[in-house]
Write a protein that holds these residues in place. Structure first.
Motif, PDB file in Angstrom:
ATOM      1  N   SER B 267       0.844  -1.205   0.000  1.00  0.00           N
ATOM      2  CA  SER B 267       0.000   0.000   0.000  1.00  0.00           C
ATOM      3  C   SER B 267       0.874   1.248   0.000  1.00  0.00           C
ATOM      4  N   VAL B 268       1.942   1.208   0.782  1.00  0.00           N
ATOM      5  CA  VAL B 268       2.866   2.352   0.821  1.00  0.00           C
ATOM      6  C   VAL B 268       3.428   2.586  -0.580  1.00  0.00           C
ATOM      7  N   LYS B 269       3.738   1.498  -1.263  1.00  0.00           N
ATOM      8  CA  LYS B 269       4.277   1.591  -2.626  1.00  0.00           C
ATOM      9  C   LYS B 269       3.247   2.230  -3.573  1.00  0.00           C
ATOM     10  N   ILE B 270       1.998   1.797  -3.459  1.00  0.00           N
ATOM     11  CA  ILE B 270       0.944   2.337  -4.334  1.00  0.00           C
ATOM     12  C   ILE B 270       0.763   3.828  -4.066  1.00  0.00           C
ATOM     13  N   ILE B 271       0.745   4.208  -2.786  1.00  0.00           N
ATOM     14  CA  ILE B 271       0.509   5.627  -2.465  1.00  0.00           C
ATOM     15  C   ILE B 271       1.634   6.481  -3.044  1.00  0.00           C
ATOM     16  N   ARG B 272       2.860   6.008  -2.941  1.00  0.00           N
ATOM     17  CA  ARG B 272       3.982   6.767  -3.508  1.00  0.00           C
ATOM     18  C   ARG B 272       3.811   6.972  -5.012  1.00  0.00           C
ATOM     19  N   GLN B 273       3.420   5.896  -5.711  1.00  0.00           N
ATOM     20  CA  GLN B 273       3.219   6.016  -7.164  1.00  0.00           C
ATOM     21  C   GLN B 273       2.095   6.997  -7.470  1.00  0.00           C
ATOM     22  N   ALA B 274       1.035   6.931  -6.667  1.00  0.00           N
ATOM     23  CA  ALA B 274      -0.110   7.818  -6.898  1.00  0.00           C
ATOM     24  C   ALA B 274       0.297   9.272  -6.654  1.00  0.00           C
ATOM     25  N   LEU B 275       1.071   9.504  -5.603  1.00  0.00           N
ATOM     26  CA  LEU B 275       1.509  10.880  -5.315  1.00  0.00           C
ATOM     27  C   LEU B 275       2.355  11.411  -6.464  1.00  0.00           C
ATOM     28  N   ASP B 276       3.195  10.543  -7.023  1.00  0.00           N
ATOM     29  CA  ASP B 276       4.047  10.967  -8.138  1.00  0.00           C
ATOM     30  C   ASP B 276       3.224  11.302  -9.377  1.00  0.00           C
ATOM     31  N   SER B 277       2.089  10.614  -9.537  1.00  0.00           N
ATOM     32  CA  SER B 277       1.318  10.834 -10.769  1.00  0.00           C
ATOM     33  C   SER B 277       0.221  11.892 -10.604  1.00  0.00           C
ATOM     34  N   LEU B 278       0.184  12.522  -9.439  1.00  0.00           N
ATOM     35  CA  LEU B 278      -0.867  13.518  -9.185  1.00  0.00           C
ATOM     36  C   LEU B 278      -0.645  14.785 -10.011  1.00  0.00           C
ATOM     37  N   LYS B 279      -1.630  15.102 -10.865  1.00  0.00           N
ATOM     38  CA  LYS B 279      -1.514  16.304 -11.713  1.00  0.00           C
ATOM     39  C   LYS B 279      -2.668  17.246 -11.407  1.00  0.00           C
ATOM     40  N   PRO B 280      -2.475  18.553 -11.653  1.00  0.00           N
ATOM     41  CA  PRO B 280      -3.586  19.473 -11.386  1.00  0.00           C
ATOM     42  C   PRO B 280      -4.776  19.194 -12.303  1.00  0.00           C
ATOM     43  N   GLY B 281      -5.948  19.550 -11.843  1.00  0.00           N
ATOM     44  CA  GLY B 281      -7.150  19.333 -12.653  1.00  0.00           C
ATOM     45  C   GLY B 281      -8.385  19.355 -11.774  1.00  0.00           C
ATOM     46  N   PRO B 282      -9.540  19.185 -12.411  1.00  0.00           N
ATOM     47  CA  PRO B 282     -10.768  19.182 -11.606  1.00  0.00           C
ATOM     48  C   PRO B 282     -10.887  17.908 -10.761  1.00  0.00           C
ATOM     49  N   VAL B 283     -11.629  17.999  -9.659  1.00  0.00           N
ATOM     50  CA  VAL B 283     -11.840  16.807  -8.826  1.00  0.00           C
ATOM     51  C   VAL B 283     -13.308  16.370  -8.832  1.00  0.00           C
ATOM     52  N   LEU B 284     -14.086  16.984  -9.701  1.00  0.00           N
ATOM     53  CA  LEU B 284     -15.501  16.624  -9.779  1.00  0.00           C
ATOM     54  C   LEU B 284     -15.894  16.592 -11.262  1.00  0.00           C
ATOM     55  N   ALA B 285     -16.701  15.629 -11.634  1.00  0.00           N
ATOM     56  CA  ALA B 285     -17.113  15.504 -13.028  1.00  0.00           C
ATOM     57  C   ALA B 285     -17.934  16.718 -13.452  1.00  0.00           C
ATOM     58  N   ASP B 286     -17.912  17.017 -14.740  1.00  0.00           N
ATOM     59  CA  ASP B 286     -18.670  18.156 -15.258  1.00  0.00           C
ATOM     60  C   ASP B 286     -20.101  17.693 -15.542  1.00  0.00           C
ATOM     61  N   GLU B 287     -20.825  17.457 -14.476  1.00  0.00           N
ATOM     62  CA  GLU B 287     -22.211  16.968 -14.600  1.00  0.00           C
ATOM     63  C   GLU B 287     -23.090  17.809 -13.676  1.00  0.00           C
ATOM     64  N   PRO B 288     -23.491  18.991 -14.111  1.00  0.00           N
ATOM     65  CA  PRO B 288     -24.210  19.886 -13.194  1.00  0.00           C
ATOM     66  C   PRO B 288     -25.514  19.308 -12.633  1.00  0.00           C
ATOM     67  N   GLN B 289     -26.090  18.345 -13.332  1.00  0.00           N
ATOM     68  CA  GLN B 289     -27.339  17.747 -12.825  1.00  0.00           C
ATOM     69  C   GLN B 289     -27.084  16.810 -11.642  1.00  0.00           C
ATOM     70  N   ILE B 290     -25.829  16.357 -11.530  1.00  0.00           N
ATOM     71  CA  ILE B 290     -25.513  15.329 -10.531  1.00  0.00           C
ATOM     72  C   ILE B 290     -24.613  15.861  -9.426  1.00  0.00           C
ATOM     73  N   CYS B 291     -23.586  16.632  -9.814  1.00  0.00           N
ATOM     74  CA  CYS B 291     -22.565  17.027  -8.839  1.00  0.00           C
ATOM     75  C   CYS B 291     -22.902  18.368  -8.195  1.00  0.00           C
ATOM     76  N   TYR B 292     -22.489  18.489  -6.956  1.00  0.00           N
ATOM     77  CA  TYR B 292     -22.654  19.774  -6.261  1.00  0.00           C
ATOM     78  C   TYR B 292     -21.782  20.833  -6.927  1.00  0.00           C
ATOM     79  N   PRO B 293     -22.235  22.126  -6.926  1.00  0.00           N
ATOM     80  CA  PRO B 293     -21.379  23.192  -7.481  1.00  0.00           C
ATOM     81  C   PRO B 293     -20.224  23.476  -6.521  1.00  0.00           C
ATOM     82  N   PRO B 294     -19.144  24.125  -7.005  1.00  0.00           N
ATOM     83  CA  PRO B 294     -18.042  24.469  -6.103  1.00  0.00           C
ATOM     84  C   PRO B 294     -18.533  25.367  -4.969  1.00  0.00           C
TER      85      PRO B 294
END
Lengths: 161, 390
Positions: B267-294
């Motif tokens: 798990s520690v190994k997976i988290i490290r890989q995930a942290l390395d691959s983290l890129k900026p971007g949205p964290v919520l889908a562009d689905e205004p009917q479903i997702c809460y607004p910011p």
């Protein structure tokens, strides 16, 4: 799509008269079968098609429809990494289905839970007792006509002040 | 000649080693177990029934409370099921953060397992150490979600909010200490004669029986079955990470212990890989009917407020159909079976809890063992009664 599924083709060959409907939704295949053949069908699925893991047994209450209940079996094949759902309709008048405990031991507790909370009787089950509720509990809480707040309680209507 | 008599004793429901409200009726011949009959309950919060009367978003906080040692894994399984029902995609960044949090959750849950399992068998130091280390992960939970236990962090379509500044540095700092911690646990237990004698050859269940009983997760892998949903039915982008699935050989309590320890390292190994691959971007889908607004829209504009209010109070409707989605939770396969009638609430939600199914095997695993070994068997199954008795 669903018709090309390996399990569906084999089931159609072997249990043509048992299969009522085959559906696919979001890539998941569901086969609706007659409840009378459930044990033979499950045995075939486990032994011939290698669905060795019974993931879940549950039931859905379609109150007001006939047949009222659907018993749902989610099964998985570890060697083939393949999932399949089997459903069998059960009527309110004859709320019974054969147990599949003899096929997968997992079914024991899962069927007890479905019996306890939905009131489906699994015939030939080795130990069909309530599992979540006390032995003397009246009613089956997950049925749609069972009140959300339990029996003999007025629904909460919000603050009166 | 002395006659033997079977003695029936009650273990639990308020025994520290029964991990909650588990009552075991044990039939004993001397100290040898002849039969174990588990009675679970009566803890139920009625989560399945409640969810039928709530919108899809309103059910997320209920899922936190199932396996309260691994709230985010429960959240993940549920939101994935709803997303599958809706047929929506989740942005890349949200998926990576979900993986980071799910793996931290696995660490957190396994730390409680090793702590309680060791304590059950009589090793108190490990208990204190593991809870100390778990605190660090709780701090990260608090950092992202504001809560230490009931995180309620994932949303249908993504996350409730983006990770705060300093998150990755904090996670890395915690991760750096973990290999040393694992070495400490191993040092305290793996070479400890008492531990070895209590775990080796105890609670044996063969691969075939384990599958037959529907055991999943580390308990199944301890029996030598090489199966992990993260690798075999990947979700949230798990196929992109490189990790090993440990399996045991002897199907006993010691093997399950080793499997979970290796899993924590992975798990520690997976988290490290995930942290390395983290890129900026949205964290919520562009689905205004479903997702809460910011949140800034909600606080600063009447349209945003109305939008938020409508989704919070009315919810969103889903297509008619049924789906089953499972995740590899710390205890095993956690699945959600959702039936939708096209309305804004699930018609039926069924939770497939790993602890409930795993616990069933206790009868098989404990038969013929000594009564003191029953405690080790409960610990090795890593059960949480909140999940068993929903």
């Amino acid at each position: 799509m669903a018709e090309n599924n390996r399990a569906v083709i084999k089931l159609r060959e072997k249990f043509a008269s048992s299969i009522l409907e085959v559906k696919e939704f979001r890539g998941e295949v569901t086969v609706i079968v007659r409840k009378e053949d459930i044990v033979a069908l499950c045995k075939f699925l486990k032994e011939e098609l290698r669905y060795n893991l019974l993931t879940d047994v549950t039931a859905v209450d379609y109150l007001g429809k006939d047949p009222r209940f659907m018993v749902v079996y989610n099964i998985y094949s570890i060697p083939n990494k393949d999932r399949l759902r089997i459903k069998a309709p059960v009527t309110e008048g004859e709320c019974t289905i054969d147990t599949v405990c003899g096929v997968w031991t997992t079914a024991n507790w899962l069927e007890r839970e479905a019996y306890d909370l939905m009131g489906i009787i699994f015939k030939n089950h080795p130990d069909l007792r309530r599992i979540m509720m006390t032995d003397d509990w009246v009613g089956h809480p997950l049925r749609k006509d069972y009140p959300l707040q339990g029996p003999d309680r007025e629904p909460y209507k919000g603050r009166l002040s | 000649m002395a006659s033997t008599e079977i003695m029936t004793i009650n273990m639990g429901p308020q025994h520290p080693s029964t991990h909650g409200v588990l009552r075991l009726i044990v039939e004993l011949d001397g100290e040898i177990i002849q039969k174990v009959t588990p009675h679970i309950g009566y803890l139920h919060r009625g989560i399945e029934k409640l969810s039928e009367h709530r919108t899809y978003h309103q059910t997320i906080p209920l899922t936190d409370r199932l396996d309260y040692l691994a709230p985010m894994s429960n959240n993940l399984g549920y939101v994935l099921a709803v997303e599958k029902l809706l047929g929506i995609d989740v942005p890349e960044r949200a998926q990576v953060i979900r993986v980071i949090m799910a793996e931290l959750t696995r660490l957190k849950s396994h730390l409680v397992w090793i702590a309680c399992h060791a304590l059950d068998i009589g090793a108190m130091t490990v208990f204190l150490y593991a809870f100390r280390e778990r605190e660090n992960i709780m701090d990260i939970y608090e950092m992202v979600s504001g809560a230490r236990m009931t995180s309620n962090f994932f949303r249908v379509g993504g996350l409730s909010k983006d990770i705060p500044e300093g998150f990755t540095a904090a996670v890395r700092e915690v991760l750096d200490t973990f290999p040393g911690h694992f070495d400490t646990y191993e040092g305290l237990l793996t070479k400890n004669t008492i531990w070895l004698q209590r775990t080796i050859g105890n609670g044996v269940i063969s691969a075939e029986d384990a599958i037959d009983y529907g055991i999943t997760g580390p308990a199944l892998r301890g029996s030598g079955v090489d199966w992990d949903l993260r690798r075999d039915n990947p979700y949230s982008g798990y196929e992109k990470y490189d990790f090993k699935v440990p399996v045991g050989e002897n199907c006993d309590t010691f093997d399950r212990y080793k499997v979970r320890l290796v899993e924590m390292r992975e798990s520690v190994k997976i988290i490290r890989q995930a942290l390395d691959s983290l890129k900026p971007g949205p964290v919520l889908a562009d689905e205004p009917q479903i997702c809460y607004p910011p949140k800034e829209n909600v606080y600063n504009s009447i349209e945003g407020l109305i939008h938020h209010f409508k989704i919070a109070s009315e919810g969103f409707s889903t297509p008619e159909g049924e789906v089953y989605q499972s995740v590899e939770a710390p205890k095993g396969e956690l699945g959600y079976y959702l039936v939708s009638d096209g309305s804004t609430k699930p018609y039926r939600m069924r939770i497939r809890p790993p602890s409930f199914v795993n616990l069933q095997a206790i009868e098989k695993m404990a038969k013929g063992a000594m009564i003191a070994d029953l405690v080790a068997v409960i610990g090795t199954l890593d059960i949480v009664l909140g999940e068993i008795d929903r």
